[in-house]
Design an enzyme around this catalytic site. Structure first.
Site, short mmCIF file in Angstrom:
data_model
loop_
_atom_site.label_atom_id
_atom_site.label_comp_id
_atom_site.label_asym_id
_atom_site.label_seq_id
_atom_site.Cartn_x
_atom_site.Cartn_y
_atom_site.Cartn_z
N GLU A 25 0.84 -1.22 0.00
CA GLU A 25 0.00 0.00 0.00
C GLU A 25 0.87 1.26 0.00
OE1 GLU A 25 -1.58 1.85 3.43
OE2 GLU A 25 -1.18 0.13 4.72
N LYS A 160 -3.39 -1.47 15.43
CA LYS A 160 -2.88 -0.65 16.54
C LYS A 160 -3.89 -0.53 17.66
CE LYS A 160 0.57 2.50 14.76
NZ LYS A 160 0.40 2.60 13.30
#
Ligand code: PSU
Ligand code: MN
Length: 303
Positions: A25, A160
């Site tokens: 990405e 995260k």
């Protein structure tokens, strides 16, 4: 479709000869890491994938053209802060293309584009998820819906802990998305291997590749989250991280940060609050994912 796409010759050749390819990405380059560390990381990722015997295909939008496989000029443009590069998820693609702008693709948009050209393995750092308080704000990353419908395996270090990892896993379960831990039974939380949440442990790439083949042979559409924990020597202390995260979340709410700006804001605040300590960890975990992603692509190509 072809009119919108520009596939790098190296990737075209790999597709035609059924060689293993790994998608990467570009949001992580443009909005996840600072210049010039981001550029060096992007190059290093491609190098690791090549050395492992697969072909890297970094995905981004340049002048409104969807590019699969970037050259040096493209990478420089995405990495540098000189020109505006928009964060592009699934919904942002049409306008960006119409306006001929530059865009960095998120996990959702990268998966989508990879699937269009027939790439089955995608390597990133961490996926988006349900944000804390998401049950009230409905701030749920489009990455999760994309995982529900697009046939690409996403190799990541989990998600995260700026997110609500419990709600994220519940959402993926509801959507029928397998979440497997590579040689771990605990969902990793990006900078740390610990989250307290249990997932299915997968022992090796052979089983993983066979599971992906079975999923897609059976038309069980959608992706798979391949959670690969950060190597222990690069982990950050989870109590310290939680303190920093709470600080970043307070700043976001005080400054009324909304929509797609939320994730980049939190990532950048955490980087500042840890005085860059998170940077090395971030790079190392993506490199680690690149090695696994290449192995997986090679195994899949051999089935
Ligand atoms: N998580 C990270 N680093 C990142 C991102 C997520 O640890 O750079 C990026 C990815 O591109 C992901 C996007 O797809 O943020 C999710 O954004 P949102 O929460 O706005 O969907
Ligand atoms: Mn969001």
């Amino acid at each position: 479709m072809e009119a919108y796409l520009s596939i790098h010759p190296e990737v075209v050749e790999a597709l035609e000869t059924n060689r293993p390819i790994v998608a990467l990405e570009s949001t992580i380059i443009a909005h996840g890491l600072p210049y010039p560390v981001n550029k060096a990381t992007a190059y290093q990722l491609e190098k690791i994938i090549r050395e492992a015997g697969a072909v890297p295909a970094t995905i981004a939008i340049i002048n409104g053209k969807i590019k699969v496989g970037l050259d040096a000029d493209d990478l420089e443009l995405i990495a540098s802060e000189d020109e505006p590069v928009v964060k592009v998820s699934r919904r942002d693609l049409p306008l960006l293309i119409a306006r001929k702008k530059h865009g960095a693709t998120t996990v959702a948009a990268t998966m989508l584009i990879a699937s269009w050209v027939g790439i089955q393995v995608f390597v990133t750092g961490g996926i988006g998820g349900v944000h804390r308080d998401g049950e009230n704000t409905l701030d749920i990353s489009a990455d999760l819906m994309e995982l529900a419908r697009t046939n690409v395996a996403v190799v990541c270090a989990g998600a995260k802990s700026i997110l609500d990892l419990g709600l994220t896993l519940e959402y993926l379960e509801t959507q029928g998305v397998p979440v497997v831990g590579f040689q771990t039974a605990e969902f990793p939380a990006f900078y740390t291997s610990k989250s307290g949440f249990k997932i299915d442990r997968i022992e090796n790439v052979e089983i993983l590749a066979k599971a992906l083949k079975a999923k897609w042979d059976l038309n069980l559409n959608g992706g798979v989250v391949v959670a690969n924990p950060i190597p222990p020597r690069f982990e950050i202390d989870s109590e310290y991280l939680e303190k920093v995260t709470i600080g970043a979340l307070q700043d976001a709410s005080q400054q009324n940060i909304q929509g797609k700006a939320v994730t980049p804001f939190l990532l950048s605040r955490i980087k500042d609050l840890t005085q860059g300590e998170s940077l090395e960890a971030n790079q190392q975990l993506v490199y680690h994912n690149a090695r696994l992603g290449a192995e997986l692509a090679i195994e899949l190509a051999s089935l």
